[in-house]
Motif scaffolding. Structure first.
Motif, PDB file in Angstrom:
ATOM      1  N   THR A  56       0.824  -1.215   0.000  1.00 58.35           N
ATOM      2  CA  THR A  56       0.000   0.000   0.000  1.00 58.35           C
ATOM      3  C   THR A  56       0.858   1.265   0.000  1.00 58.35           C
ATOM      4  O   THR A  56       2.069   1.239   0.252  1.00 58.35           O
ATOM      5  N   TYR A  57       0.173   2.361  -0.268  1.00 63.50           N
ATOM      6  CA  TYR A  57       0.788   3.685  -0.379  1.00 63.50           C
ATOM      7  C   TYR A  57       0.107   4.548   0.663  1.00 63.50           C
ATOM      8  O   TYR A  57      -1.124   4.734   0.607  1.00 63.50           O
ATOM      9  N   GLY A  58       0.875   5.066   1.632  1.00 67.60           N
ATOM     10  CA  GLY A  58       0.266   5.776   2.765  1.00 67.60           C
ATOM     11  C   GLY A  58      -0.503   7.013   2.329  1.00 67.60           C
ATOM     12  O   GLY A  58      -0.236   7.581   1.268  1.00 67.60           O
ATOM     13  N   ALA A  59      -1.465   7.384   3.159  1.00 67.45           N
ATOM     14  CA  ALA A  59      -2.309   8.540   2.850  1.00 67.45           C
ATOM     15  C   ALA A  59      -1.434   9.746   2.500  1.00 67.45           C
ATOM     16  O   ALA A  59      -0.433  10.013   3.168  1.00 67.45           O
ATOM     17  N   GLY A  60      -1.824  10.458   1.444  1.00 62.50           N
ATOM     18  CA  GLY A  60      -1.094  11.662   1.035  1.00 62.50           C
ATOM     19  C   GLY A  60       0.319  11.374   0.525  1.00 62.50           C
ATOM     20  O   GLY A  60       1.159  12.267   0.480  1.00 62.50           O
ATOM     21  N   GLU A 167     -24.810   2.663  -8.437  1.00 60.36           N
ATOM     22  CA  GLU A 167     -24.759   2.885  -9.887  1.00 60.36           C
ATOM     23  C   GLU A 167     -23.641   3.867 -10.229  1.00 60.36           C
ATOM     24  O   GLU A 167     -22.917   3.678 -11.206  1.00 60.36           O
ATOM     25  N   HIS A 168     -23.508   4.923  -9.407  1.00 62.22           N
ATOM     26  CA  HIS A 168     -22.437   5.895  -9.667  1.00 62.22           C
ATOM     27  C   HIS A 168     -21.066   5.238  -9.481  1.00 62.22           C
ATOM     28  O   HIS A 168     -20.145   5.462 -10.270  1.00 62.22           O
ATOM     29  N   ASP A 169     -20.951   4.397  -8.452  1.00 58.73           N
ATOM     30  CA  ASP A 169     -19.689   3.666  -8.239  1.00 58.73           C
ATOM     31  C   ASP A 169     -19.351   2.836  -9.470  1.00 58.73           C
ATOM     32  O   ASP A 169     -18.187   2.748  -9.865  1.00 58.73           O
ATOM     33  N   ASP A 171     -20.325   3.431 -12.527  1.00 67.85           N
ATOM     34  CA  ASP A 171     -19.898   4.367 -13.591  1.00 67.85           C
ATOM     35  C   ASP A 171     -18.410   4.686 -13.436  1.00 67.85           C
ATOM     36  O   ASP A 171     -17.657   4.705 -14.400  1.00 67.85           O
ATOM     37  N   VAL A 172     -18.012   4.952 -12.171  1.00 71.52           N
ATOM     38  CA  VAL A 172     -16.602   5.297 -11.912  1.00 71.52           C
ATOM     39  C   VAL A 172     -15.710   4.104 -12.262  1.00 71.52           C
ATOM     40  O   VAL A 172     -14.655   4.262 -12.889  1.00 71.52           O
ATOM     41  N   LEU A 173     -16.159   2.907 -11.893  1.00 71.62           N
ATOM     42  CA  LEU A 173     -15.395   1.695 -12.211  1.00 71.62           C
ATOM     43  C   LEU A 173     -15.256   1.543 -13.731  1.00 71.62           C
ATOM     44  O   LEU A 173     -14.173   1.265 -14.249  1.00 71.62           O
TER      45      LEU A 173
HETATM   46  P1  FAD Z   1     -12.450   5.977  -7.026  1.00 72.20           P
HETATM   47  O1  FAD Z   1     -12.693   4.557  -7.368  1.00 72.20           O
HETATM   48  O2  FAD Z   1     -11.946   6.880  -8.051  1.00 72.20           O
HETATM   49  O3  FAD Z   1     -13.750   6.618  -6.431  1.00 72.20           O
HETATM   50  C1  FAD Z   1     -14.405   5.970  -5.354  1.00 72.20           C
HETATM   51  C2  FAD Z   1     -15.797   6.491  -5.267  1.00 72.20           C
HETATM   52  O4  FAD Z   1     -15.793   7.848  -4.851  1.00 72.20           O
HETATM   53  C3  FAD Z   1     -16.520   6.476  -6.569  1.00 72.20           C
HETATM   54  O5  FAD Z   1     -17.041   5.207  -6.842  1.00 72.20           O
HETATM   55  C4  FAD Z   1     -17.543   7.529  -6.349  1.00 72.20           C
HETATM   56  O6  FAD Z   1     -18.632   7.010  -5.656  1.00 72.20           O
HETATM   57  C5  FAD Z   1     -16.825   8.518  -5.495  1.00 72.20           C
HETATM   58  N1  FAD Z   1     -16.256   9.547  -6.358  1.00 72.20           N
HETATM   59  C6  FAD Z   1     -15.008   9.614  -6.843  1.00 72.20           C
HETATM   60  N2  FAD Z   1     -14.826  10.704  -7.585  1.00 72.20           N
HETATM   61  C7  FAD Z   1     -16.007  11.351  -7.555  1.00 72.20           C
HETATM   62  C8  FAD Z   1     -16.472  12.569  -8.117  1.00 72.20           C
HETATM   63  N3  FAD Z   1     -15.703  13.362  -8.865  1.00 72.20           N
HETATM   64  N4  FAD Z   1     -17.747  12.949  -7.854  1.00 72.20           N
HETATM   65  C9  FAD Z   1     -18.543  12.183  -7.100  1.00 72.20           C
HETATM   66  N5  FAD Z   1     -18.148  11.033  -6.532  1.00 72.20           N
HETATM   67  C10 FAD Z   1     -16.918  10.629  -6.764  1.00 72.20           C
HETATM   68  N6  FAD Z   1      -5.790   4.420  -0.059  1.00 72.20           N
HETATM   69  C11 FAD Z   1      -4.497   4.825   0.068  1.00 72.20           C
HETATM   70  O7  FAD Z   1      -4.249   5.994   0.452  1.00 72.20           O
HETATM   71  N7  FAD Z   1      -3.435   3.991  -0.207  1.00 72.20           N
HETATM   72  C12 FAD Z   1      -3.633   2.723  -0.653  1.00 72.20           C
HETATM   73  O8  FAD Z   1      -2.658   1.993  -0.895  1.00 72.20           O
HETATM   74  C13 FAD Z   1      -4.979   2.254  -0.813  1.00 72.20           C
HETATM   75  N8  FAD Z   1      -5.227   1.004  -1.280  1.00 72.20           N
HETATM   76  C14 FAD Z   1      -6.526   0.606  -1.486  1.00 72.20           C
HETATM   77  C15 FAD Z   1      -6.757  -0.661  -2.024  1.00 72.20           C
HETATM   78  C16 FAD Z   1      -8.056  -1.105  -2.246  1.00 72.20           C
HETATM   79  C17 FAD Z   1      -8.275  -2.468  -2.847  1.00 72.20           C
HETATM   80  C18 FAD Z   1      -9.169  -0.259  -1.903  1.00 72.20           C
HETATM   81  C19 FAD Z   1     -10.566  -0.743  -2.104  1.00 72.20           C
HETATM   82  C20 FAD Z   1      -8.938   0.998  -1.369  1.00 72.20           C
HETATM   83  C21 FAD Z   1      -7.627   1.459  -1.170  1.00 72.20           C
HETATM   84  N9  FAD Z   1      -7.369   2.743  -0.658  1.00 72.20           N
HETATM   85  C22 FAD Z   1      -6.049   3.151  -0.502  1.00 72.20           C
HETATM   86  C23 FAD Z   1      -8.461   3.638  -0.265  1.00 72.20           C
HETATM   87  C24 FAD Z   1      -8.839   4.654  -1.378  1.00 72.20           C
HETATM   88  O9  FAD Z   1      -7.749   5.487  -1.675  1.00 72.20           O
HETATM   89  C25 FAD Z   1     -10.001   5.494  -0.870  1.00 72.20           C
HETATM   90  O10 FAD Z   1     -11.151   4.716  -0.715  1.00 72.20           O
HETATM   91  C26 FAD Z   1     -10.308   6.754  -1.683  1.00 72.20           C
HETATM   92  O11 FAD Z   1     -11.213   7.565  -0.965  1.00 72.20           O
HETATM   93  C27 FAD Z   1     -10.903   6.492  -3.031  1.00 72.20           C
HETATM   94  O12 FAD Z   1      -9.937   6.091  -3.954  1.00 72.20           O
HETATM   95  P2  FAD Z   1     -10.411   5.158  -5.181  1.00 72.20           P
HETATM   96  O13 FAD Z   1      -9.346   5.046  -6.174  1.00 72.20           O
HETATM   97  O14 FAD Z   1     -10.963   3.931  -4.614  1.00 72.20           O
HETATM   98  O15 FAD Z   1     -11.530   6.108  -5.750  1.00 72.20           O
END
Ligand code: FAD
Length: 305
Positions: A56-60, A167-169, A171-173
């Motif tokens: 994993t990659y730490g927050a920020g 559904e929005h999730d 769409d993002v996927l």
């Molecule tokens: P996305 O998949 O891009 O978006 C998640 C959801 O947020 C979307 O489905 C949507 O509902 C909402 N959303 C996103 N953009 C918009 C928008 N513009 N408008 C409205 N809604 C929106 N975090 C870390 O910091 N480091 C890690 O290494 C890490 N590893 C992870 C591994 C896995 C398998 C998972 C499931 C999560 C991980 N996370 C990690 C957590 C993740 O970074 C957070 O959940 C973050 O808030 C969303 O990133 P994402 O890429 O999942 O977002």
């Protein structure tokens, strides 16, 4: 409700299926003692022949160097394929691209691409870096522009906390897949029906990439419940009941944790699931036992040090 089965009757989980694939997630260690625990765990789990192990990659971006060092050591010292997590928080595109190129140069071919949590904390609005990738789909596209990486992304069976709807999730996927992602790993969940229903919805939208269930063995109920709250994953009452009164009884707790996780993964096997991603919390024992139940046996030779 289920994926295609290859050994499916009467209960796939009671036969030793040979098509189970697992991957393991670790976090980069902060101290020497944690590093030792991590490497003991990697060395114990690597012989099970995971499809990949991710770091994993730490927050920020707080663990940028430690994530890189851990992934590079996996490349140097083991035969397992590493995947580096990467987020687009607090970094310009150029910086991200340089990190991605650095991974390619170190022999890494798989990145788990995430948007990351807002810098002000979960619950606040995500603000992209002014010169950064604006979202996870843009990050996926950026990674694929740097080199021919395999890119995995997240999926949220219970919805992301920021999401308006499942559904929005989806769409993002879909956007992340169109940008080049070829696998999704889910947030952890405890009710298999939630995952199976999500899978049905995803498949109904024509998405056919693997959606790998993320499984978290409950090392500590309190800690898991805290993570679940942040992640928007529900903790059923029956789970709380199973761990009730065990805070000061680690021995029983571990046995219960193994039972709970075994019940979950074996039920998923019975529903046709063959791929599992384990959030190991850098500990091997529980995950090793669950993999044994899944039919996995040690097979890989470690690279000579
Ligand atoms: P996305 O998949 O891009 O978006 C998640 C959801 O947020 C979307 O489905 C949507 O509902 C909402 N959303 C996103 N953009 C918009 C928008 N513009 N408008 C409205 N809604 C929106 N975090 C870390 O910091 N480091 C890690 O290494 C890490 N590893 C992870 C591994 C896995 C398998 C998972 C499931 C999560 C991980 N996370 C990690 C957590 C993740 O970074 C957070 O959940 C973050 O808030 C969303 O990133 P994402 O890429 O999942 O977002």
């Amino acid at each position: 409700m289920s994926e295609n089965l290859s050994c499916d009757f009467p209960r796939a989980s009671r036969t030793l299926c040979h098509d189970i694939r697992v991957s393991f997630e670790f976090f980069p260690p902060k101290t020497e003692a944690m590093e030792e625990t991590l490497w003991e765990s990697i060395n114990r789990l690597a012989p099970l022949g995971p499809s990949f192990v991710s770091v994993t990659y730490g927050a920020g971006g707080s663990t940028r160097e430690r994530t890189h060092a851990t992934v590079a050591r996996i490349v140097r010292e083991t035969s397992v394929k590493p995947a580096a997590h990467l987020t687009c928080v607090a970094a310009a595109r150029e910086e991200i691209d340089a990190i991605v190129q650095g991974y390619w140069d170190a022999g890494v071919r798989h990145i788990v691409a995430l948007r990351g949590d807002p810098q002000e904390g979960i619950g606040s609005k995500f603000r992209p870096h002014p010169d950064g990738y604006e979202n996870s789909a843009a990050l996926v596209a950026g990674i694929r522009r740097v080199a021919d990486f395999e890119v995995s992304v997240s999926a949220y069976p219970e919805s992301h906390p920021e999401s308006a709807s499942v559904e929005h999730d989806i769409d993002v996927l879909q956007g992340k897949i169109e940008a080049g992602a070829s696998r999704a790993i889910t947030q952890f969940f405890f009710e298999n029906d939630i995952y199976l229903r999500f899978l049905d919805k995803v498949r109904a939208r024509g998405i056919d990439i693997p959606i790998i269930p993320g499984i978290v063995p409950v090392q500590s109920f309190k800690q898991t419940a805290r993570f679940a709250k942040q992640a928007g994953a529900s903790v059923p009452q029956w789970l709380a009941d199973r761990f009730e009164g065990l805070d000061d009884d680690p021995q029983t707790r571990r046995l219960v944790a193994a039972t709970v996780a075994a019940e979950q993964v074996l039920d998923l096997v019975d529903h046709g699931v063959r791929d599992f991603h384990f959030y190991t919390m850098n500990r091997a024992d529980l995950v090793y036992a669950i993999c044994h139940l899944l039919g996995l046996r040690p097979k890989l030779e470690q690279k000579a040090a």
